[in-house]
Design a protein around this motif. Structure first.
Motif, mmCIF file in Angstrom:
data_model
loop_
_atom_site.group_PDB
_atom_site.id
_atom_site.type_symbol
_atom_site.label_atom_id
_atom_site.label_comp_id
_atom_site.label_asym_id
_atom_site.label_seq_id
_atom_site.Cartn_x
_atom_site.Cartn_y
_atom_site.Cartn_z
ATOM 1 N N LEU A 18 49.246 46.850 42.880
ATOM 2 C CA LEU A 18 48.304 46.085 43.597
ATOM 3 C C LEU A 18 47.302 45.380 43.015
ATOM 4 O O LEU A 18 46.701 44.466 43.509
ATOM 5 C CB LEU A 18 47.769 47.392 44.627
ATOM 6 C CG LEU A 18 48.651 48.005 45.526
ATOM 7 C CD1 LEU A 18 47.959 48.955 46.238
ATOM 8 C CD2 LEU A 18 49.063 47.224 46.718
ATOM 9 N N ARG A 19 46.981 45.999 41.839
ATOM 10 C CA ARG A 19 45.969 45.482 41.117
ATOM 11 C C ARG A 19 45.938 44.041 40.373
ATOM 12 O O ARG A 19 45.018 43.025 40.431
ATOM 13 C CB ARG A 19 45.774 46.526 39.769
ATOM 14 C CG ARG A 19 44.022 46.189 39.375
ATOM 15 C CD ARG A 19 43.559 47.523 38.686
ATOM 16 N NE ARG A 19 44.735 48.121 37.629
ATOM 17 C CZ ARG A 19 44.784 49.142 37.361
ATOM 18 N NH1 ARG A 19 43.767 49.964 37.612
ATOM 19 N NH2 ARG A 19 45.601 49.579 36.483
ATOM 20 N N ARG A 21 47.298 41.710 41.865
ATOM 21 C CA ARG A 21 46.948 40.688 42.919
ATOM 22 C C ARG A 21 45.708 40.311 43.220
ATOM 23 O O ARG A 21 45.073 39.715 44.034
ATOM 24 C CB ARG A 21 47.733 41.123 44.323
ATOM 25 C CG ARG A 21 49.064 41.033 44.408
ATOM 26 C CD ARG A 21 49.633 39.647 43.990
ATOM 27 N NE ARG A 21 49.186 38.732 44.703
ATOM 28 C CZ ARG A 21 49.745 37.849 45.335
ATOM 29 N NH1 ARG A 21 51.238 37.806 45.379
ATOM 30 N NH2 ARG A 21 49.242 36.883 46.025
ATOM 31 N N SER A 22 44.689 40.951 42.149
ATOM 32 C CA SER A 22 43.220 40.580 42.674
ATOM 33 C C SER A 22 42.818 40.708 41.190
ATOM 34 O O SER A 22 42.180 41.641 40.535
ATOM 35 C CB SER A 22 42.378 41.817 43.566
ATOM 36 O OG SER A 22 41.230 41.752 43.442
ATOM 37 N N LEU A 23 42.620 39.504 40.666
ATOM 38 C CA LEU A 23 42.036 39.380 39.276
ATOM 39 C C LEU A 23 40.805 38.137 39.237
ATOM 40 O O LEU A 23 40.869 37.313 39.916
ATOM 41 C CB LEU A 23 43.040 38.671 38.142
ATOM 42 C CG LEU A 23 44.152 39.697 38.120
ATOM 43 C CD1 LEU A 23 45.220 38.989 37.201
ATOM 44 C CD2 LEU A 23 43.535 40.893 37.181
ATOM 45 N N TRP A 24 39.601 38.934 38.941
ATOM 46 C CA TRP A 24 38.307 37.913 39.105
ATOM 47 C C TRP A 24 38.191 37.765 37.630
ATOM 48 O O TRP A 24 37.971 38.289 36.712
ATOM 49 C CB TRP A 24 37.190 38.883 39.576
ATOM 50 C CG TRP A 24 37.418 39.085 41.201
ATOM 51 C CD1 TRP A 24 38.327 38.623 41.873
ATOM 52 C CD2 TRP A 24 36.442 40.083 42.090
ATOM 53 N NE1 TRP A 24 38.353 39.188 43.101
ATOM 54 C CE2 TRP A 24 37.347 40.288 43.086
ATOM 55 C CE3 TRP A 24 35.460 40.847 41.683
ATOM 56 C CZ2 TRP A 24 36.697 40.789 44.191
ATOM 57 C CZ3 TRP A 24 34.981 41.317 42.615
ATOM 58 C CH2 TRP A 24 35.664 41.487 43.865
ATOM 59 N N ARG A 49 45.514 32.009 45.702
ATOM 60 C CA ARG A 49 46.585 32.269 46.487
ATOM 61 C C ARG A 49 46.913 33.441 45.579
ATOM 62 O O ARG A 49 48.036 34.179 46.315
ATOM 63 C CB ARG A 49 47.448 31.290 46.787
ATOM 64 C CG ARG A 49 48.057 30.683 45.300
ATOM 65 C CD ARG A 49 48.707 29.291 45.914
ATOM 66 N NE ARG A 49 48.598 28.313 44.678
ATOM 67 C CZ ARG A 49 49.787 28.040 43.926
ATOM 68 N NH1 ARG A 49 50.870 28.223 44.431
ATOM 69 N NH2 ARG A 49 49.539 27.171 42.794
ATOM 70 N N GLY A 51 45.118 35.350 44.262
ATOM 71 C CA GLY A 51 43.773 36.536 44.215
ATOM 72 C C GLY A 51 42.629 36.396 42.942
ATOM 73 O O GLY A 51 42.300 37.150 42.688
#
Lengths: 173, 296, 157
Positions: A18-19, A21-24, A49, A51
């Motif tokens: 899950l992680r 898909r969300s990288l800042w 797209r 994340g």
């Protein structure tokens, strides 16, 4: 006991899945490589797209993008920013300058190898890497996170003396 | 018994609706920019990622408590909003109580961010409280217009009295416009996003928050999105007879807000307050005058 | 315009083109020349730097001043000896010369009297070698000594 271990492993695997898909990424640009980021984020090559979005403070971000050459003055700030970030955190070396100095190989102020001072997870070669290459680098990082191989931050904690010694050698703290 | 069960489940429901609305908003913004956009559940992934961070930085007790107060106050506020067929806590608190409770969340965040000692956070808090001073005035006037019209302060009665197509949006358009602008300001969208303003104050109050703290703040923010849209739906869009219509109406509010959000730049804080005290306040006062003269 | 300048300034004046004048002056009349040029509508300092002449054992100070009214760029040059180089500040004439003067101290080792930040590190923190923009400073040698390179075999197909 075995059941607990398998459960924990499964938990970590799901979390990694899950992680990724969300990288800042931190909006901190060391050099000219930053010029490739606006096309990467905006309409044509839309990085959101996956994340991936730019964030402004080191506390909130996961990726430290080192965009281009690092001179001594920048390296000091770079290390501070990296240590401010919260693990799990990842470093992407961007452009040939971070790999072996690039065209600044003979400069008196530019360090040649980034991985002596910070643990690099992914390198993106090129001068400049195109937005496609940048996205490919992000995809590689996502794959590494999914497989549980992006352990740069753990390496930094384990080999803290090695990295600190290298940093002190050039920074003269 | 069912009432109590719904009361417990409402915050979770509000959270997921808020996540859905946020995700929808991000997707819609991306489509307006001609991008593909993140998946609809992207805010949920962000929250999971933030909550699974391995370390946290703390700057003191109040710093840790700030996000908790924010989420707690948001949950409390949700409970004072009626759902279709369910009164929730509305018998114990009316519109005026609701307007008071709505502020607690921002205050909690202000207390927490204030302890971080970061100048950007202090500037952000100052801006947030100043902006609140701006949008509360038209919001309260618009709310009280409805009180004058219906002779009650009960939010659930507002909903039932507007059943059919007796929406306040059609009957009192001026008040509805003022209420919309005030709610829009409370959401902190462009041009009223002086509080976060990444380019100026580095996300303002959130500047030192990361990891699990930021995850809590994002949960709170998702609930806040639900609150603002539901509040506008109940006051002006006639509530709803079932839950799906309710969410659909909230979605409509978010769509209109996003259309404004994507085209505007940012106000400076004094301009924002001046704007709020001039146009929405004037429109709201005009609406109040119409109701006062025209009667019920 | 050149006639007006010639009236005021003692020094060698070369007219490269109608819009570009080179003025070579003595070391001690450098700031007075700039002061006079400022009076002649050259109000903008666009660059202030030095050039290292190794064979002559001298530094050449170069200041570029521009006149917005007459659209003329004046290049003021002077030579100073390389041993213990010291110059007077020109921040009283052109305030934006401040950071240029800091750079002179850092990159060439030229001390600027009257500038409080002169010889303080701005870009090179913790620098102990020769000032890097001097011609006798070997950049490649310094870089190979101080910064570790990656061991790679270069193959050409």
């Amino acid at each position: 006991m075995e059941l607990q271990e398998t459960l924990e492993e499964g938990y970590v695997e799901i979390l990694d899945h899950l992680r990724k898909r969300s990288l800042w990424m931190l909006h901190y640009c060391t050099a000219c490589g930053a010029v490739e980021l606006p096309p990467t984020i905006t309409s044509r090559f839309d990085a959101e797209r996956f994340g991936i979005a730019p964030f402004v403070t080191s506390r909130q971000s996961d990726i430290l993008l080192v965009t281009g050459y690092i001179n001594i003055k920048t390296l000091k700030r770079l290390v501070t920013v990296y240590e401010q970030m919260l693990p799990p955190k990842y470093v992407i070396g961007f452009g040939s300058c971070t790999i072996n100095g690039g065209i600044y190989w003979d400069s008196y102020a530019v360090v040649k190898r980034l991985d002596l001072y910070l643990p690099v997870d992914v390198y993106i070669a090129g001068c400049m890497p195109t937005p496609m290459a940048v996205l490919e680098g992000f995809r590689t990082l996502m794959k590494l996170i999914d497989e549980g191989k992006a352990n740069g931050w753990r390496k930094y904690i384990e080999n803290y003396d090695y990295y600190k010694a290298n940093q002190r050698k050039v920074l003269k703290w | 018994m069912v009432e109590k069960l719904v009361l417990i489940l409402t915050p979770i429901f509000a959270f997921f609706v808020g996540i859905f609305l946020e995700g929808f908003k991000r997707k819609m913004v991306a489509r307006i920019h001609r991008r593909y956009g993140p998946p609809l559940h992207q805010p949920l992934l962000d929250i999971i990622k933030l909550l699974s961070k391995k370390e946290n930085i703390s700057h003191g007790v109040m710093f840790d408590l700030g996000p908790v107060i924010f989420v707690g106050a948001s949950i409390l506020t949700v409970l004072f909003l009626p759902l279709p067929h369910f009164k929730q806590l509305t018998p114990y608190g009316d519109l005026i109580a609701f307007l008071y409770i709505m502020v607690i969340g921002s205050l909690g965040m202000a207390l927490g961010a204030g302890e971080s000692g970061n100048p950007n956070a202090s500037i952000g808090i100052a801006r947030a409280l100043t902006l609140m001073l701006g949008y509360e005035l038209p919001l309260i006037i618009a709310g009280n217009t409805l009180v004058v019209r219906y002779g009650t302060t009960d939010l659930y009665k507002f909903m039932t009295l507007q059943s059919g197509f007796n929406w306040n949006l059609f009957l009192l358009p001026l008040t509805a416009i003022a209420g919309f602008i005030a709610t829009y300001g409370a959401m902190g969208e462009h041009p009223f996003d002086t509080v976060v303003a990444p380019q100026e104050v580095a996300t303002g109050p959130m500047v030192e928050y990361g990891g699990k703290h930021l995850g809590l703040l994002m949960i709170g923010h998702a609930i806040q999105v639900y609150i603002e849209t539901a509040f506008f739906t109940i006051l002006f869009l006639g509530g709803a007879s079932n839950i799906f219509t309710f969410i659909l109406k909230q979605l409509g509010v978010i769509i209109v807000m996003t259309l404004f959000d994507t085209v505007f730049p940012r106000f400076r804080i004094e301009n924002a307050v001046r704007y709020f005290w001039r146009w929405p306040t004037l429109i709201a006062l005009l609406g109040l005058l119409i109701v006062y003269i025209g009667g019920k | 315009m050149v006639e007006e300048i010639k009236k005021v300034i003692k020094g060698e004046i070369l007219e490269k083109s109608p819009q570009r004048i080179i003025i070579k002056v003595k070391n001690d009349s450098f700031s007075s020349t700039l002061n006079a040029l400022k009076g002649l509508s050259f109000k903008r300092l666009t660059l202030f730097t030095a050039v290292d002449f190794v064979k002559d054992n001298q530094f050449e100070l170069v200041a570029l001043v521009y006149s917005n009214e007459n659209k003329i760029l004046a290049i003021v040059k002077t030579r100073i000896p390389k041993e213990n180089p010291e110059i007077e500040t020109i921040t009283n004439i052109y305030p934006n010369a401040f950071k240029y003067e800091v750079e002179l101290g850092e990159m060439f080792g030229i001390k600027v009297i009257g500038n409080p930040d002169s010889m303080k590190p701005f870009l090179l923190e913790g620098w102990e070698d020769l000032p890097p923009l001097r011609k006798d400073f070997d950049s490649i040698k310094y870089a190979t000594e101080h910064y570790e390179a990656r061991n790679v075999e270069v193959k050409y197909d």
